[in-house]
Design a protein around this motif. Structure first.
Motif, PDB file in Angstrom:
ATOM      1  N   GLY A 296     -10.088  -4.514   5.054  1.00 13.22           N
ATOM      2  CA  GLY A 296     -10.191  -5.390   3.886  1.00 13.22           C
ATOM      3  C   GLY A 296     -10.296  -4.680   2.550  1.00 13.22           C
ATOM      4  O   GLY A 296     -10.411  -5.323   1.512  1.00 13.22           O
ATOM      5  N   ALA A 297     -10.241  -3.344   2.528  1.00 19.43           N
ATOM      6  CA  ALA A 297     -10.436  -2.613   1.269  1.00 19.43           C
ATOM      7  C   ALA A 297      -9.383  -2.963   0.221  1.00 19.43           C
ATOM      8  O   ALA A 297      -9.695  -3.133  -0.946  1.00 19.43           O
ATOM      9  CB  ALA A 297     -10.420  -1.106   1.538  1.00 19.43           C
TER      10      ALA A 297
ATOM     11  N   GLU B 155      -7.953   0.592  -3.708  1.00 12.84           N
ATOM     12  CA  GLU B 155      -8.900   0.986  -2.673  1.00 12.84           C
ATOM     13  C   GLU B 155      -8.245   0.875  -1.298  1.00 12.84           C
ATOM     14  O   GLU B 155      -7.535  -0.103  -1.035  1.00 12.84           O
ATOM     15  CB  GLU B 155     -10.064  -0.006  -2.740  1.00 12.84           C
ATOM     16  N   CYS B 156      -8.474   1.849  -0.430  1.00 16.41           N
ATOM     17  CA  CYS B 156      -7.967   1.702   0.932  1.00 16.41           C
ATOM     18  C   CYS B 156      -8.822   2.503   1.899  1.00 16.41           C
ATOM     19  O   CYS B 156      -9.530   3.424   1.511  1.00 16.41           O
ATOM     20  CB  CYS B 156      -6.510   2.137   1.034  1.00 16.41           C
ATOM     21  N   SER B 157      -8.765   2.113   3.165  1.00 14.69           N
ATOM     22  CA  SER B 157      -9.470   2.869   4.196  1.00 14.69           C
ATOM     23  C   SER B 157      -8.629   2.926   5.462  1.00 14.69           C
ATOM     24  O   SER B 157      -8.099   3.948   5.828  1.00 14.69           O
ATOM     25  CB  SER B 157     -10.847   2.260   4.473  1.00 14.69           C
TER      26      SER B 157
ATOM     27  N   ARG C  74     -11.817  -0.587 -11.851  1.00  8.85           N
ATOM     28  CA  ARG C  74     -10.688   0.165 -12.411  1.00  8.85           C
ATOM     29  C   ARG C  74      -9.401  -0.379 -11.778  1.00  8.85           C
ATOM     30  O   ARG C  74      -9.313  -0.479 -10.542  1.00  8.85           O
ATOM     31  CB  ARG C  74     -10.856   1.635 -12.065  1.00  8.85           C
TER      32      ARG C  74
ATOM     33  N   ALA D   1       0.840  -1.201   0.000  1.00  7.63           N
ATOM     34  CA  ALA D   1       0.000   0.000   0.000  1.00  7.63           C
ATOM     35  C   ALA D   1       0.875   1.252   0.000  1.00  7.63           C
ATOM     36  O   ALA D   1       0.623   2.195  -0.770  1.00  7.63           O
ATOM     37  CB  ALA D   1      -0.921  -0.002   1.219  1.00  7.63           C
TER      38      ALA D   1
END
Lengths: 544, 230
Positions: free
Chosen positions: B66-67, B57-59, B108, B31
């Motif tokens: 789990g993103a 995707e990240c959070s 995407r 990440a």
């Protein structure tokens, strides 16, 4: 048909949606991501409640007192009384939907001590309380989804509210898959979009919580409140990708803060505040750590390994994985980091904002916590606020004539579509990072009038150019359009901090280090065509 | 360090491979590496050509949401929880290969649409209803099962899971277990649902447990749900 639109599906949004559905209100629950991605899953510590099995001497009155005191007497007594009085119902409810609390040998939920509290009243689920609550609420929401009372829609980002003459009729959302704006009409709109983390860049929370929604609604006429009160969590672990929270539960279980001085361990919190020093409120500990000017460490190596694995396993894993630290033998290096926003959308006791039929719940609303929040009260407030908003909006009839927003929507749509045609490769992240630098420099743990004024000047400059820059369209369109709202929230926050010429709770001004009686009120801030106006809520119009 | 990424501009576009040279810190996760690659005035591929920023995707950025699930060097994993030091292990010439989870439609680049996970749980009524817990159910296993991130890694690695039309995978089994443990009246019904969408087709490779970021012992859920319907 009456219909509620709930925007955000963390614990506050889920609680509100489920409570509405229980009252046969049809709910559209929208969010860009499923609930499992919400910041709520990161809440580690616990949830406060005084129940029939409370510690001797504890009472709801004590919980109210602790909450008001922790918030430096800015929280409204009526609001806080409601919160604490319903805490037992909330624990009972959470058990009844299958939340897996940590239990004793008799199968009864255990409690732990948390900072700033007179008694042990924090219920918990190992060190993943938020996650366990989310799992239970998601399953409960699923029951209503299967029945058709809750309809979930993913991949939708908030864009703006549909407001006419101070009344909300729905919201405009950005559909990420189709890349268009989608209007959703509703009898009431509930914002549950979390805090404004993005103002400060790396925080302990989710990168998805950015303060855009509050900023955009502010620009549409909603009042914001108490934005100067930003809670710094005293114990976070610095890593390359973020600030990892080392839960307060570590200190609740006996963890000790110290720094080294010539080979000697100085337990500075215990020396200054006595044996309970490590459990002082978060603002006090953050300031003390900051003023040591040294590397501060948190020691739990003397605790029993079994206890650590039972109750603090996630902390053990986190330290090992991200920093290679074994907490059984080594202390954890900790530093304060932005963790929670007591400020947000100003809401009345029913959680309605200054815009009629527009509600706000959870961290995006400013309520209960006053100038600082107690650990264990945020999960409680997330659920309670969801319930209060739901109960209020469910008993309201909706016989209004719906205005036609078609023209305004088409205008936004055209403006929006134009941003996709940008040939620029300038990343909007640069602007966000510059903003975070400004906020960390001028609105950190210790503030001054001069620094805050400089902060306002910098943000004003970014605002003056933000709309004139073309951004790289290859990132998410949301990232680009959200900048303006985020900057507005930042400007409003600095304005609030500048206006409060005293120190109180999480707001510390080195040029005005004492609290002043004439400032014992919440700050409100309004927006009028680029002008930011702040005043003290002496009439307690928003929290009593 | 070379990074090869399977990219796709939109749900309907053709996927293609693109490589990048990564010269950032190695004491970071995948990440962190993606952030680093994206964070420049221009993003250039290894041929020096300007390209699109990499969508992912990240959070939480700490392995609890789990993103950022994707396939890293052939293994399904969370990007924020997979460290470059472990991937290259002293061999900086090693290539890192990233691709989106293959069992979900691509939105995407590395972002996929995992709505089928929630849809399957919804359409098969995996919810408690009234809370009437089993007397003998382990709280500790419920705690583990409720930690499921719904990230989809278990489905990606599963030899039996294809598109989620009939077989719903480990993520489904663990939620079924929670219903079984919490409502004894619904136990029979949920065991039948479980058998239909999981038990009857699971070949017990148990690879789901190897890749689960929460280390959920799915086999314990299976053991409890496979017990004879009383």
């Amino acid at each position: 048909m009456r219909e509620a639109l709930v925007i955000g599906s963390g614990i506050a949004g889920l609680s509100c949606a489920v409570r509405c559905a229980e009252q046969n209100m049809h709910v559209t629950l929208v969010s860009p991501h499923p609930s499992e991605r919400a910041q709520s899953v990161m809440a580690a510590g616990g949830i406060n409640a005084v129940t029939a099995r409370c510690d001797e001497g504890d009472s709801v009155a004590c919980h109210i007192e602790d909450t008001l005191k922790g918030g430096s007497w800015l929280g409204g007594k009526t609001a806080v009384t409601g919160l604490c009085t319903h805490a037992e119902d909330i624990i009972t409810y959470l058990e009844s939907i299958g939340t897996v609390f940590t239990i004793d040998r008799q199968g009864r939920p255990l409690r732990r001590a948390f900072g700033g509290q007179s008694h042990k009243r924090t219920y918990f689920c190992g060190s993943s309380t938020g996650k366990q609550i989310v799992s239970a609420l998601v399953m409960e929401a699923r029951r209503h989804e299967a029945a058709g009372t809750i309809v979930r829609r993913l991949h939708l980002h908030f864009h703006s509210a549909l407001i006419e003459d101070g009344v909300c009729y729905g919201a405009l959302l950005f559909d990420e898959l189709r890349r268009v704006l989608v209007p959703i009409n509703a009898s009431a709109v509930v914002m549950a979009t979390g805090g404004q983390n993005a103002l400060f860049g790396k925080t302990t929370g989710s990168v998805l919580c950015d303060g855009y929604a509050a900023g955009r609604l502010f620009m549409q006429g909603a009042l914001l409140k108490n934005l100067e009160f930003v809670q710094f969590h005293p114990t976070t672990l610095e890593t390359d990708q973020k600030r990892m929270l080392v839960t307060e539960a570590v200190r609740g279980e006996g963890g000790r803060l110290f720094y080294e001085d010539g080979g000697r361990r100085v337990y500075f919190m215990e020396e200054k505040y006595g044996p309970g020093g490590n459990l002082m409120t978060r603002d006090v500990i953050s300031r003390e750590i900051y003023t040591t000017g040294r590397e501060v460490l948190l020691d739990i190596s003397f605790l029993n390994e079994r206890l650590i694995d039972q109750r603090l396993q996630e902390v053990r894993d986190l330290c090992l994985k991200y920093r290679g630290i074994d907490v059984l033998t080594q202390p954890i290096p900790v530093a304060p980091s932005v963790h929670f926003f007591m400020g947000g959308l100003a809401v009345h006791l029913n959680h309605e904002t200054s815009i009629e039929r527009l509600y706000a719940v959870g961290e995006c609303a400013s309520m209960y916590h006053g100038a600082n929040r107690l650990g264990g009260n945020s999960l409680l407030a997330a659920i309670y606020s969801g319930w209060v908003a739901a109960d209020d909006l469910c008993q309201r009839a909706d016989t209004r004539r719906r205005p036609v927003f078609a023209q305004a929507i088409a205008r936004e749509q055209n403006r929006f579509a134009a941003t996709f045609d940008s040939q620029s490769s300038f990343p909007v992240t640069y602007m966000r990072d510059m903003l975070a630098d400004v906020m960390n420099e001028h609105m950190g743990i210790i503030r001054t009038e001069e620094g805050l004024a400089e902060g306002v000047e910098s943000v004003e400059y970014y605002q003056s150019i933000a709309d004139r820059i073309h951004y790289d369209p290859s990132v998410s369109a949301y990232a680009n359009y959200s900048l303006t709202g985020i900057l507005a929230t930042a400007h409003a926050s600095l304005s609030c901090a500048l206006a409060r010429k005293e120190s109180r709770g999480a707001h510390y001004r080195s040029d005005a280090p004492q609290s002043r009686d004439d400032y014992a009120y919440s700050t409100l801030v309004s927006y009028d065509d680029g002008t930011y106006h702040t005043w003290l809520d002496r009439e307690q119009a928003y929290e009593s | 360090m070379r990074v090869r990424i399977l990219r796709q501009e939109s749900p309907t576009a053709e996927p293609y491979w693109e490589s990048f040279c990564y010269d950032g810190p190695t004491e970071t996760s995948v990440a962190g590496m993606l952030d680093h690659l994206n964070f420049h005035d221009d993003i250039l591929n290894d041929a020096g050509q300007k390209t699109r920023r990499i969508a992912w995707e990240c959070s939480c950025m700490q392995g609890t949401c789990g993103a950022c699930a994707m396939v890293i060097n052939g293994m399904p994993a969370l990007a924020c929880d997979t460290f470059l030091r472990d991937l290259v292990a002293g061999r900086p010439e090693e290539e890192i290969v990233l691709r989106p989870l293959s069992k979900f439609p691509v939105i995407r680049d590395l972002v996929v649409d995992r709505a089928s996970i929630q849809d399957n749980l919804k359409r098969s009524d995996v919810f408690i209803g009234s809370y009437q817990p089993m007397d003998d159910e382990s709280f500790s296993h419920q705690y583990e099962a409720a930690k499921c991130l719904k990230c989809g890694l278990c489905l990606e690695v599963c030899p039996n899971y294809t598109n989620g039309n009939a077989f719903f995978g480990a993520v489904f089994a663990n939620d079924c277990y929670l219903v079984h443990a919490r409502n004894r009246e619904k136990s029979r019904e949920i065991k039948q649902t479980y058998a239909r969408h999981f038990g009857s087709a699971c070949s017990k490779s148990l690879s789901c447990m190897d890749v689960c970021p929460m280390r959920i012992p799915t086999i314990a859920s299976m053991a409890r749900l496979n017990r004879r319907v009383r």
